[in-house]
Design an enzyme around this catalytic site. Structure first.
Site, mmCIF file in Angstrom:
data_model
loop_
_atom_site.group_PDB
_atom_site.id
_atom_site.type_symbol
_atom_site.label_atom_id
_atom_site.label_comp_id
_atom_site.label_asym_id
_atom_site.label_seq_id
_atom_site.Cartn_x
_atom_site.Cartn_y
_atom_site.Cartn_z
ATOM 1 N N HIS A 185 0.754 -1.427 0.287
ATOM 2 C CA HIS A 185 0.061 0.453 -0.110
ATOM 3 C C HIS A 185 0.903 1.485 0.070
ATOM 4 O O HIS A 185 2.388 1.329 0.540
ATOM 5 C CB HIS A 185 -0.719 0.577 1.268
ATOM 6 C CG HIS A 185 -1.865 1.075 1.601
ATOM 7 N ND1 HIS A 185 -1.916 2.642 2.180
ATOM 8 C CD2 HIS A 185 -3.552 1.402 0.711
ATOM 9 C CE1 HIS A 185 -2.753 2.649 2.477
ATOM 10 N NE2 HIS A 185 -3.695 2.622 1.231
ATOM 11 N N PRO A 186 0.294 2.070 -0.515
ATOM 12 C CA PRO A 186 1.146 3.910 -0.638
ATOM 13 C C PRO A 186 1.777 4.136 0.604
ATOM 14 O O PRO A 186 2.439 4.568 0.493
ATOM 15 C CB PRO A 186 0.349 4.201 -1.209
ATOM 16 C CG PRO A 186 -0.967 4.238 -2.393
ATOM 17 C CD PRO A 186 -0.777 2.192 -1.007
ATOM 18 N N VAL A 187 0.925 3.621 1.721
ATOM 19 C CA VAL A 187 2.349 4.632 3.328
ATOM 20 C C VAL A 187 2.730 3.175 3.137
ATOM 21 O O VAL A 187 3.502 3.495 4.388
ATOM 22 C CB VAL A 187 1.194 4.994 3.928
ATOM 23 C CG1 VAL A 187 -0.315 5.819 3.659
ATOM 24 C CG2 VAL A 187 -0.159 3.337 4.387
ATOM 25 N N LYS A 188 3.015 1.959 3.133
ATOM 26 C CA LYS A 188 3.675 1.162 3.348
ATOM 27 C C LYS A 188 5.067 1.383 3.093
ATOM 28 O O LYS A 188 5.591 2.045 2.661
ATOM 29 C CB LYS A 188 3.505 -0.269 3.172
ATOM 30 C CG LYS A 188 1.964 -0.825 3.320
ATOM 31 C CD LYS A 188 2.540 -0.657 5.053
ATOM 32 C CE LYS A 188 0.514 -1.530 5.639
ATOM 33 N NZ LYS A 188 -0.618 -0.972 5.007
ATOM 34 N N ILE A 189 6.247 0.685 3.424
ATOM 35 C CA ILE A 189 7.822 0.415 3.000
ATOM 36 C C ILE A 189 8.298 0.877 1.859
ATOM 37 O O ILE A 189 8.578 2.103 1.502
ATOM 38 C CB ILE A 189 8.899 -0.497 3.340
ATOM 39 C CG1 ILE A 189 8.569 -0.589 5.383
ATOM 40 C CG2 ILE A 189 10.420 0.232 3.461
ATOM 41 C CD1 ILE A 189 8.455 0.294 5.831
#
Length: 385
Positions: A185-189
């Site tokens: 997901h975009p907020v992940k690493i």
């Protein structure tokens, strides 16, 4: 507004996606296998199966583990809904294990006590979803020992932990879990826009995961019930899903993987700065799990509310008003209306509930500047001192 997390996309990422757009394969093409192979090599795993998101990854991991009606899945209440919902998708009962008061991960000692009681009651779980909260693995060594003793399958939900390590090896290597799930997901690493992956060292699990992500279909003659009718032939041999990832997503994920070390290094640098800058405020800072090296997806603090003149909500809203997009990870899953309807109630998992009453996730992502971080700290100091 400074968000709590955001993607870092550069020209190389854009070029990788454009190259796929100009190719013959937008989906079910070679970029997916390249992404899978690269992740497997990075994590020292034998197999990687990419899917459309981590929720889908958890679902098919549970199915591959044989979870179904009449079975039980246990997980932590301090997680996103998907870590529990995946059990419900399979028709299983779901229960929770309270969190460690220091690491805020699933408490392995509470797990041991609950398993002992469940063995006496005949209610042992078939699957345990061990969540690597904020990027840090649980006490996976003890959990693996308990899994062997009580005969349940461990799925590590490492959605926060791409690039993390445990016991000197990459998370995803399969030493302490039958399967490991990652999120992109975009907020992940790292991000593929949306996307997920299951890693395993067991060929039978990998084969089933590959089938389940694509309608339960196979083109492998060895899996078919009769000889092939010709080159076009396939069979659906079980009920599966359209959980496939596209080549566009895989190309972005593979490009991002090339910068994983830089992303992790900056996250760890920012976490260390927070540790230093926040040390004297009325806060409880994150604690390290022995043997675990976090990927620092999140930096969560707990307000020592007895030392602060404002309430938890007032501090949270004060930070938002100052242009800081803090968040709260997580509302205890057992307190959601759906799970309350299944019989859970306040007081069932008191440590997770105490955590929820105090926790705030601060901004943490590679493009966060030192000046922005200083602003976060200053505003937090203004509200808590």
């Amino acid at each position: 507004m400074i968000p709590y997390g955001r993607q870092s996309v550069d020209q190389a990422d854009i070029d990788a996606v454009v190259e796929v757009l100009q190719s013959d394969w937008l989906t079910q093409g070679p970029s997916i296998e390249r992404f899978e192979q690269a992740m497997a090599e990075r994590c020292q795993a034998d197999f990687a199966v990419a899917v459309c998101n981590a929720t889908a990854a958890l679902h098919i991991a549970c199915l591959a583990a044989g979870l179904g009606p009449g079975d039980r899945l246990w997980t932590t209440p301090n997680t996103f809904l998907a870590s529990a919902n995946c059990g419900r998708y399979c028709g299983a009962e779901v229960d929770f294990v309270d969190i460690d008061p220091l690491t805020w991960n699933l408490d392995a000692f509470a797990l041991a006590a609950k398993l002992d009681q469940a063995e006496q009651d005949g209610t042992l779980p078939k699957v345990l979803v061990a969540v690597a909260f904020s990027g840090q693995s649980c006490d996976m060594r003890k959990i693996a020992e308990l899994a062997e003793r009580y005969n349940f399958t461990v799925i590590e939900d490492a959605s926060h932990a791409v690039g993390a390590s445990y016991a000197g090896r990459p998370v995803g290597c399969g030493e302490f879990a039958a399967m490991t799930v990652f999120s992109f997901h975009p907020v992940k690493i790292i991000t593929s826009g949306e996307g997920g992956m299951v890693l395993t060292n067991r060929p039978q699990l990998a084969e089933r995961l590959q089938r389940l992500r694509s309608h339960g279909m196979t083109r492998d003659p060895q899996q078919m019930t009769e000889p092939s009718h010709g080159p076009w032939y396939y069979q659906q041999i079980e009920l599966g899903f359209n959980y496939r990832i596209t080549d566009l997503q895989a190309a972005l994920g593979l490009s991002q993987l090339g910068r994983l070390d830089d992303f992790i290094a900056r996250r760890r640098e920012l976490a260390a700065r927070y540790d230093h800058l926040l040390a004297y405020l009325p806060l409880t800072l994150p604690s390290a799990q022995p043997e675990a090296e976090s990927a620092w997806h999140l930096y969560v603090v707990r307000l020592q509310t007895e030392r602060i003149g404002l309430t938890h909500r007032q501090v949270f809203e004060g930070l938002r008003a100052a242009g800081i997009g803090v968040n709260l990870h997580y509302i205890p899953v057992h307190l959601q209306p759906y799970y309350r309807d299944l019989g859970f109630a306040e007081g069932d998992f008191p440590e997770a509930e105490r955590y929820y009453a105090q926790a705030i996730s601060l901004p943490l992502f590679p493009l966060l500047s030192d000046e922005q971080q200083d602003h976060v700290v200053e505003q937090l100091r203004r509200l808590t001192e």
